[in-house]
Design a protein around this motif. Structure first.
Motif, PDB file in Angstrom:
ATOM      1  N   ARG A 111       0.828  -1.212   0.000  1.00 52.39           N
ATOM      2  CA  ARG A 111       0.000   0.000   0.000  1.00 52.39           C
ATOM      3  C   ARG A 111       0.860   1.258   0.000  1.00 52.39           C
ATOM      4  N   CYS A 143      -3.612  -7.951   8.106  1.00 55.92           N
ATOM      5  CA  CYS A 143      -4.172  -7.324   9.319  1.00 55.92           C
ATOM      6  C   CYS A 143      -5.293  -8.117   9.966  1.00 55.92           C
ATOM      7  N   GLU A 145      -4.628  -7.722  13.835  1.00 51.65           N
ATOM      8  CA  GLU A 145      -4.317  -6.418  14.416  1.00 51.65           C
ATOM      9  C   GLU A 145      -5.589  -5.636  14.701  1.00 51.65           C
ATOM     10  N   CYS A 169      -3.362  -1.022  13.876  1.00 47.81           N
ATOM     11  CA  CYS A 169      -3.348  -0.675  12.453  1.00 47.81           C
ATOM     12  C   CYS A 169      -3.068   0.812  12.262  1.00 47.81           C
ATOM     13  N   CYS A 223       0.580   1.429  13.014  1.00 54.14           N
ATOM     14  CA  CYS A 223       1.395   0.791  11.982  1.00 54.14           C
ATOM     15  C   CYS A 223       1.365   1.631  10.702  1.00 54.14           C
ATOM     16  N   LEU A 224       0.157   2.009  10.299  1.00 58.14           N
ATOM     17  CA  LEU A 224       0.036   2.773   9.052  1.00 58.14           C
ATOM     18  C   LEU A 224       0.672   4.151   9.165  1.00 58.14           C
ATOM     19  N   ARG A 267       4.306   3.783   8.726  1.00 58.87           N
ATOM     20  CA  ARG A 267       4.655   3.438   7.347  1.00 58.87           C
ATOM     21  C   ARG A 267       4.518   4.641   6.417  1.00 58.87           C
TER      22      ARG A 267
END
Ligand code: 5AD
Ligand code: FES
Length: 358
Positions: free
Chosen positions: A280, A312, A315, A320, A323-324, A327
């Motif tokens: 992604r 995911c 999670e 999430c 994490c996102l 990232r």
């Protein structure tokens, strides 16, 4: 760039090496210039996997008896939406299998009103609940939904019927009609296709992009097709490109679409991450500007496997989000917290004023 013809599109979709690097770089430049360097979050709640349809590619198709069917309770859905609101996501997507019973229609309608209520009318709501009558689309629009996602899956009629049963409830014409109804109702409309389907050619994909342009869509979500063992399309898996090839082609599709439609919103589809753990983020770096963190309560995620290796599953929403966020920052973008991040294209085509927040 906006006026690419079909042959030029096909060339770009096939691009490899330096030519491909140039395409991806250009798409990112166009995105930043037209829409800025922000990534918008849409918290995704997959609130029911009960589905009346039997699409040949989909893991939660009606005919798959291995799936345990669920309905997330209204309270849990509202809890997920509250999480989105409190974490400044600004927008949620309610997605489900396709049903059109009066009970289902009313349930969605009530949910829309409650979500608006608990968020002071601030949370933006996108629906992704399949084909419905114009009357239903209007009812939901009036209750607060303002965007709708309905993928065409393939804009080629013949290919459409290779991946759907050819009957009354899987009609290609009805799908097109539904997309038109959505536009007429006033929604920001999103559509998309799967990339790397069996029987799909570069020509089909180029036509898909031209279809999006002709329909003048506001948003697009498209990702690689990923075979699912418990579906009829699995029997054609020998025809598939490798997963890596499908992934690369999906990125090329996103990049070309960004050149064709510079000011629309393009989502980095979750299916990308089923192939590449950084899938992604890679899409966000070459033209995509929307991402849909999964807010479905963890207990249900196992049963919403449209395709294999869906990420995911364990999670929770908090994980999430963190994490996102990490990232996306690593990928050099900013998150548009607290902003609806509506498609700029929609405001230009409808000559409406953007709402800064709901
Ligand atoms: N692989 C990839 N995407 C899929 N979808 C459904 N099944 C699959 C699959 N096997 C996508 C469809 C649908 C969206 C919700 O998920 O495009 O519109
Ligand atoms: Fe869900 Fe990373 S986005 S764990």
């Amino acid at each position: 760039m906006i006026g690419l013809d079909k042959q030029e599109i096909i060339q770009l979709l096939k691009a490899t090496g330096e030519e491909r690097t140039a395409l991806l770089t250009r798409a990112q430049e166009v995105k930043v210039k037209e829409t800025g360097n922000k990534v918008y979050f849409r918290g995704l709640v997959e609130f029911s996997n009960i589905c009346a349809k039997d699409c040949l590619y989909c893991g939660i198709r009606k005919g798959n008896e291995k799936v345990i069917r669920y309905d997330v309770s209204d309270d849990e859905i509202l809890e997920s939406c509250r999480f989105a609101w409190e974490n400044n996501f600004a927008s949620v997507v309610l997605q489900s299998g396709e049903l059109s019973s009066p009970t289902f229609i009313k349930r969605v309608d009530d949910l829309l009103k409650k979500i608006k209520q608990i968020s002071n009318g601030e949370l933006g709501i996108t629906l992704s609940c399949g084909e419905q009558s114009q009357e239903t689309y209007r009812r939901w629009f009036e209750s607060g939904a303002h965007r709708y996602l309905l993928r065409i899956e393939s804009s080629n009629r013949e290919l459409y019927y290779k991946i759907h049963p050819e009957n009354e409830i899987h009609s290609f014409e009805k799908r097109i009609e539904a997309l038109r109804s959505l536009k007429n109702t006033g929604y920001q409309v999103g559509t998309g296709v799967m990339i790397g389907l069996p029987f799909q050619t570069y020509e089909h994909l180029a036509d898909d992009l031209l279809f999006f342009k002709k329909l003048d869509i506001d948003m697009c979500g498209m990702g690689p097709y990923i075979e699912h063992e418990d579906t009829p399309l699995y029997q054609h898996r020998h025809l598939l490109k490798t997963k890596q090839e499908r992934f690369d082609l999906a990125l090329n599709m996103i990049a070309v679409l960004r050149l064709l439609m510079p000011d629309i919103n393009i989502a980095a589809a979750t299916a990308l991450q089923a192939i590449d753990p950084a899938g992604r983020e890679k899409a966000l770096a070459i033209g995509a500007n929307v991402i849909m963190p999964n807010l479905t309560p963890t207990a249900y995620r196992e049963e919403y496997q449209l395709y294999e290796d869906k990420p995911c599953l364990d999670e929770d929403a908090e994980l999430c989000r963190n994490c996102l966020e990490a990232r996306i920052h690593m990928a050099g973008s900013e998150i548009g917290y607290g902003e609806w991040g509506d498609s700029k294209h929609f405001y230009i085509r409808s000559k409406k004023q953007p709402e800064t927040k709901g």
